[in-house]
Design an enzyme around this catalytic site. Structure first.
Site, short mmCIF file in Angstrom:
data_model
loop_
_atom_site.label_atom_id
_atom_site.label_comp_id
_atom_site.label_asym_id
_atom_site.label_seq_id
_atom_site.Cartn_x
_atom_site.Cartn_y
_atom_site.Cartn_z
N ASN A 9 -49.97 98.35 -70.26
CA ASN A 9 -49.89 97.71 -68.95
C ASN A 9 -48.92 96.53 -69.04
OD1 ASN A 9 -50.46 95.80 -66.86
ND2 ASN A 9 -52.34 96.91 -66.40
N HIS A 12 -48.17 91.71 -66.89
CA HIS A 12 -48.00 90.29 -67.18
C HIS A 12 -46.58 89.91 -67.59
CE1 HIS A 12 -51.88 89.53 -65.89
NE2 HIS A 12 -52.48 90.18 -66.87
N ARG A 47 -50.67 95.15 -56.80
CA ARG A 47 -51.75 94.48 -56.06
C ARG A 47 -51.35 94.25 -54.61
NH1 ARG A 47 -55.86 91.73 -58.98
NH2 ARG A 47 -56.13 90.63 -57.02
N HIS A 52 -47.79 90.13 -59.19
CA HIS A 52 -46.92 90.43 -60.34
C HIS A 52 -45.99 91.61 -60.03
CE1 HIS A 52 -50.46 92.86 -61.18
NE2 HIS A 52 -51.14 91.87 -61.73
N GLU A 72 -52.06 101.62 -60.97
CA GLU A 72 -53.38 101.10 -60.58
C GLU A 72 -53.26 100.59 -59.16
OE1 GLU A 72 -54.53 97.99 -63.16
OE2 GLU A 72 -54.64 99.26 -64.91
N THR A 102 -58.35 88.83 -62.47
CA THR A 102 -57.97 90.18 -62.86
C THR A 102 -59.03 91.10 -62.25
OG1 THR A 102 -57.55 91.65 -64.74
CG2 THR A 102 -59.22 89.95 -65.06
N THR A 103 -58.87 92.42 -62.45
CA THR A 103 -59.87 93.33 -61.88
C THR A 103 -61.21 93.04 -62.52
OG1 THR A 103 -58.05 94.91 -61.90
CG2 THR A 103 -60.22 95.76 -61.33
N HIS A 193 -59.58 97.44 -70.35
CA HIS A 193 -59.85 96.07 -69.91
C HIS A 193 -60.38 95.22 -71.06
CE1 HIS A 193 -60.32 92.77 -67.18
NE2 HIS A 193 -59.67 93.50 -66.30
N1 PXP Z 1 -57.33 99.15 -66.79
C1 PXP Z 1 -57.47 98.64 -65.54
C2 PXP Z 1 -57.99 99.53 -64.47
C3 PXP Z 1 -57.09 97.32 -65.25
O1 PXP Z 1 -57.23 96.83 -64.00
C4 PXP Z 1 -56.53 96.53 -66.28
C5 PXP Z 1 -56.05 95.14 -65.98
O2 PXP Z 1 -54.98 95.20 -65.09
C6 PXP Z 1 -56.40 97.10 -67.55
C7 PXP Z 1 -56.83 98.40 -67.79
C8 PXP Z 1 -55.80 96.34 -68.70
O3 PXP Z 1 -56.63 95.26 -69.02
P1 PXP Z 1 -56.11 94.15 -70.02
O4 PXP Z 1 -54.91 93.52 -69.38
O5 PXP Z 1 -57.27 93.23 -70.15
O6 PXP Z 1 -55.75 94.86 -71.30
#
Ligand code: PXP
Length: 244
Positions: A9, A12, A47, A52, A72, A102-103, A193
């Site tokens: 992901n 950031h 989002r 971002h 996402e 965050t989510t 996550h």
């Molecule tokens: N999966 C989902 C559905 C998320 O919303 C996020 C955060 O955007 C992640 C994975 C990745 O989480 P992290 O950034 O904590 O690794």
């Protein structure tokens, strides 16, 4: 055991860019570097508040990523229309609250089957593989299968943030049981996550999990790995100007 895919992901990287409204750092360049490092896919969250990732990032990723793009997204009309137009390979429906960092929790699927089955069908109708980001609760897993999702992404945040060993074991067991149930319901199982190099092991060992999506810890680590070289480059540029 099935092979485990890592989705990186890059949200950031865009967070850093948006902090100064510059053109760098570029999440697309980060995505290509992640692919060179072995990522099997690139995940981004468009989002509703666009804090971002921007629409243009998703379009550029679609063009340049060689693996796959996993978008996402909230089940909101504007974003669903965008996804149907852009057609990423995968979409993951997540809950979204504007004020959250965050989510924060999984999607509520149980009780919202009518709305979600419509959204899942629209996305799937465009050839998009749809997953639902849920807590590892049996009712949510069964509801996810009922609305026609191809996959669930089990929320690993509670496990990652657990206060002590006993709590962590309890949340890990919920992920183990949730993965088994999801698999039994015919769903592909993903997770994500809050995962880090230090805590990913027990989750990566769950046989039914085929994909992990990890962002914050990878981007954070990338900054620490790169800051020495970036400092050296800047100093060299300054010194070169002095020696002219
Ligand atoms: N999966 C989902 C559905 C998320 O919303 C996020 C955060 O955007 C992640 C994975 C990745 O989480 P992290 O950034 O904590 O690794």
């Amino acid at each position: 055991m099935k092979e485990l895919r890592l989705g990186v992901n890059v949200d950031h990287v865009a967070t850093l860019r948006q902090a100064r409204l510059t053109t760098y750092p570029d999440p697309v360049e980060a995505a290509l570097a992640a692919e060179r490092g072995g990522a099997a896919g690139i995940t981004v969250h468009l989002r509703e508040d666009r804090r971002h990732i921007q629409e243009g990032d998703v379009l550029a990723l679609q063009e340049r990523v060689a693996t796959k793009v996993n978008l996402e997204m909230a089940a909101a009309e504007e974003i669903v229309e965008f996804a149907c137009r852009v057609r990423p390979q995968d979409a993951c429906l997540v809950p979204e609250r504007r004020e959250e960092l965050t989510t924060e929790g999984g999607l509520s699927v149980a009780g919202r089957e009518n709305l979600l089955s419509g959204v899942v069908a629209r996305l799937a109708g465009q050839g998009i593989t749809v997953s639902l980001f849920i807590d590892p609760e049996p009712s949510e897993i069964e509801a996810s299968a009922a609305v026609g999702a191809a996959a669930v992404e089990l929320h690993t945040g509670a496990y990652a943030d657990a206060a002590g060993e006993a709590e962590r074991d309890r949340f890990l067991q919920a992920l183990v049981d949730g993965a088994a149930l999801a698999n039994k319901c015919g769903l592909e199982v993903h997770g994500g996550h809050g995962l880090t190099v230090a805590n990913v092991g027990p989750v990566a060992a769950i046989a039914e999990i085929e994909e992990l999506n990890i962002g914050h810890s990878i981007v954070g680590r990338a900054v620490m790995l790169g800051i020495e070289e970036a400092t050296r480059e800047m100093l060299a540029a300054c010194r070169a100007a002095r020696s002219d």
